[in-house]
Design a protein around this motif. Sequence first.
Motif: not given
Length: 264
Positions: A207-212, A36-43, A225-232, A245-252
């Motif tokens: 990411s496969d999942r973004i941990v906020m 899995e590719f996990i991103s951690l994001i936050g302030h 947030l699970k990012v369900d976009l085909p790879q590569p 763009n939906h995923y992007r706005s969810e994180v924002l």
Amino acid sequence: MSEVHLELTNVGIEFPTPKGPFRALEKVDLKIQQGEFISLIGHSGCGKSTVLNIVAGLYEATEGGVLLDGREVNEPGPERAVVFQNHSLLPWLTAYENVELAVDQVFKKSKTASEKKEWIEHNLKLVHMDHAMHKRPDEISGGMKQRVGIARALAMQPKIMLMDEPFGALDALTRAHLQDSLMEIQKDLNNTVIMITHDVDEAVLLSDRIVMMTNGPAASIGEILKVDLPQPRDRLALADDPTYNHYRSEVLRFLYEKQRKVNH
């Protein structure tokens, strides 16, 4: 994807300060699978680096703990390689020698001199740095230094790559090239990556999942947030993709709503 590879259970940590204990993290629960590719994001100050340092074994949790393949993590180990924002290469060694240091640490007894040489060159090739392997850090660009840092981490054959804003100090074009390289490498190796980023596009792209994370003190996981976009993934094609763009706005939305609560 297989069963749970890395598990954080009820992780909390306090640091002593002159004003009394500071609680940086509270009740962090996360299960990560192999590959899995996990991103951690936050302030800033939300405990992202603290989580990474606990998984790296650099900090010990005050409560809860971390298991990697069923074994407790309580100290640093070569199966968890860290790539920092600052490449942290030794300036007096060439790119090849910097990678060699890591290889010696892990494979000193198990690889012959010629196997070792082949392995170092293979990892420099993976990050497209084989042409500059005999140059020292002061002879190469920032992006190239970061590629060597990634090669050094990969050469340890870690189960998990821990990346603390690895592209944060780079210009946009260099950053894009390195993101593409990272996607390529992860597809080939199917290794597990946990990356801290402040960049929403980077998080969704990779990411496969973004941990906020919620804001500190006592930061925790707010949403996953699970990012369900085909790879590569192709950044240009994704720019107009409604799902992207939906995923992007969810994180924002998460980041700005949390931020607003803090500011008021």
